[in-house]
Design a protein around this motif. Structure first.
Motif, PDB file in Angstrom:
ATOM      1  N   LEU A   1      18.123  36.812 -13.396  1.00  0.00           N
ATOM      2  CA  LEU A   1      17.997  38.538 -12.446  1.00  0.00           C
ATOM      3  C   LEU A   1      19.626  38.106 -12.041  1.00  0.00           C
ATOM      4  O   LEU A   1      19.721  40.050 -12.122  1.00  0.00           O
ATOM      5  CB  LEU A   1      17.332  37.692 -11.267  1.00  0.00           C
ATOM      6  CG  LEU A   1      16.118  37.242 -12.010  1.00  0.00           C
ATOM      7  CD1 LEU A   1      14.975  37.189 -10.514  1.00  0.00           C
ATOM      8  CD2 LEU A   1      15.111  38.610 -12.239  1.00  0.00           C
ATOM      9  N   ALA A   2      20.821  37.203 -11.426  1.00  0.00           N
ATOM     10  CA  ALA A   2      21.928  37.468 -11.092  1.00  0.00           C
ATOM     11  C   ALA A   2      22.368  38.506 -12.317  1.00  0.00           C
ATOM     12  O   ALA A   2      23.230  39.402 -11.896  1.00  0.00           O
ATOM     13  CB  ALA A   2      22.209  36.866 -10.620  1.00  0.00           C
ATOM     14  N   SER A   3      22.503  38.063 -13.662  1.00  0.00           N
ATOM     15  CA  SER A   3      23.169  39.492 -14.823  1.00  0.00           C
ATOM     16  C   SER A   3      21.960  40.519 -14.845  1.00  0.00           C
ATOM     17  O   SER A   3      23.370  41.402 -15.312  1.00  0.00           O
ATOM     18  CB  SER A   3      22.338  38.490 -16.441  1.00  0.00           C
ATOM     19  OG  SER A   3      23.448  37.056 -16.123  1.00  0.00           O
TER      20      SER A   3
ATOM     21  N   ALA B   1      19.862  48.277 -22.068  1.00  0.00           N
ATOM     22  CA  ALA B   1      19.051  46.708 -23.444  1.00  0.00           C
ATOM     23  C   ALA B   1      19.591  45.843 -23.099  1.00  0.00           C
ATOM     24  O   ALA B   1      19.353  44.887 -23.319  1.00  0.00           O
ATOM     25  CB  ALA B   1      19.860  47.524 -24.360  1.00  0.00           C
ATOM     26  N   VAL B   2      21.245  45.918 -22.455  1.00  0.00           N
ATOM     27  CA  VAL B   2      21.579  44.165 -22.146  1.00  0.00           C
ATOM     28  C   VAL B   2      20.593  44.087 -20.767  1.00  0.00           C
ATOM     29  O   VAL B   2      19.887  42.883 -20.436  1.00  0.00           O
ATOM     30  CB  VAL B   2      22.810  44.553 -21.336  1.00  0.00           C
ATOM     31  CG1 VAL B   2      23.127  43.238 -20.011  1.00  0.00           C
ATOM     32  CG2 VAL B   2      23.193  44.791 -22.127  1.00  0.00           C
ATOM     33  N   VAL B   3      19.898  44.921 -20.421  1.00  0.00           N
ATOM     34  CA  VAL B   3      18.579  44.494 -18.902  1.00  0.00           C
ATOM     35  C   VAL B   3      17.364  43.778 -19.692  1.00  0.00           C
ATOM     36  O   VAL B   3      17.211  42.518 -18.952  1.00  0.00           O
ATOM     37  CB  VAL B   3      18.181  45.261 -17.993  1.00  0.00           C
ATOM     38  CG1 VAL B   3      17.593  44.876 -17.396  1.00  0.00           C
ATOM     39  CG2 VAL B   3      19.803  45.418 -17.063  1.00  0.00           C
TER      40      VAL B   3
ATOM     41  N   THR C   1      19.324  28.218 -19.862  1.00  0.00           N
ATOM     42  CA  THR C   1      19.222  29.967 -19.344  1.00  0.00           C
ATOM     43  C   THR C   1      20.575  30.247 -18.752  1.00  0.00           C
ATOM     44  O   THR C   1      20.790  31.156 -18.888  1.00  0.00           O
ATOM     45  CB  THR C   1      17.543  29.905 -18.189  1.00  0.00           C
ATOM     46  OG1 THR C   1      18.168  28.996 -16.948  1.00  0.00           O
ATOM     47  CG2 THR C   1      16.905  29.438 -18.904  1.00  0.00           C
ATOM     48  N   ALA C   2      21.390  29.181 -18.396  1.00  0.00           N
ATOM     49  CA  ALA C   2      22.622  29.971 -17.723  1.00  0.00           C
ATOM     50  C   ALA C   2      23.522  30.157 -19.124  1.00  0.00           C
ATOM     51  O   ALA C   2      24.111  31.490 -18.779  1.00  0.00           O
ATOM     52  CB  ALA C   2      22.953  28.962 -16.348  1.00  0.00           C
TER      53      ALA C   2
END
Length: 107
Positions: free
Chosen positions: A103-105, A80-82, A54-55
């Motif tokens: 979520l941080a991203s 789109a990135v989100v 996931t990271a």
């Protein structure tokens, strides 16, 4: 997994940290984004070697976001990135903590 301070995974982590600090020392927006892309690439390798998919996915999306930011400022691209981050979370997250890098991203 090698937990040594000088393992390949840790060396990529140190490089990512240095590139992250370096990115915030930049006064030119383009150089900032290039440093951020380098940081994300180092994190991709770091997390891959640590076995955290996931990271890795989150870092790949962040890398893509940094590269795209060099070319566009479109709100649609940002959305789109989100959306990709959320989709990756749904596909890869197995535990609540797996959502943290995704979520941080998004933030």
């Amino acid at each position: 997994m090698d937990s040594s301070w000088t393992s390949a995974a840790q060396l990529f982590g140190y490089a990512a940290f240095a590139l992250g600090v370096g990115s915030f020392l930049q006064t030119d927006d383009r150089r900032f984004k290039l440093f951020m892309a380098g940081e994300c690439l180092a994190y991709v390798l770091h997390f891959h070697l640590l076995g955290n998919p996931t990271a890795v996915a989150s870092s790949l999306v962040s890398l893509t976001r940094s590269v795209l930011a060099l070319r566009t400022r479109s709100a649609w691209v940002a959305a789109a990135v989100v959306a990709v981050n959320i989709a990756l979370g749904l596909a890869l997250a197995k535990a609540p903590a797996d959502w943290l890098p995704l979520l941080a991203s998004c933030l």
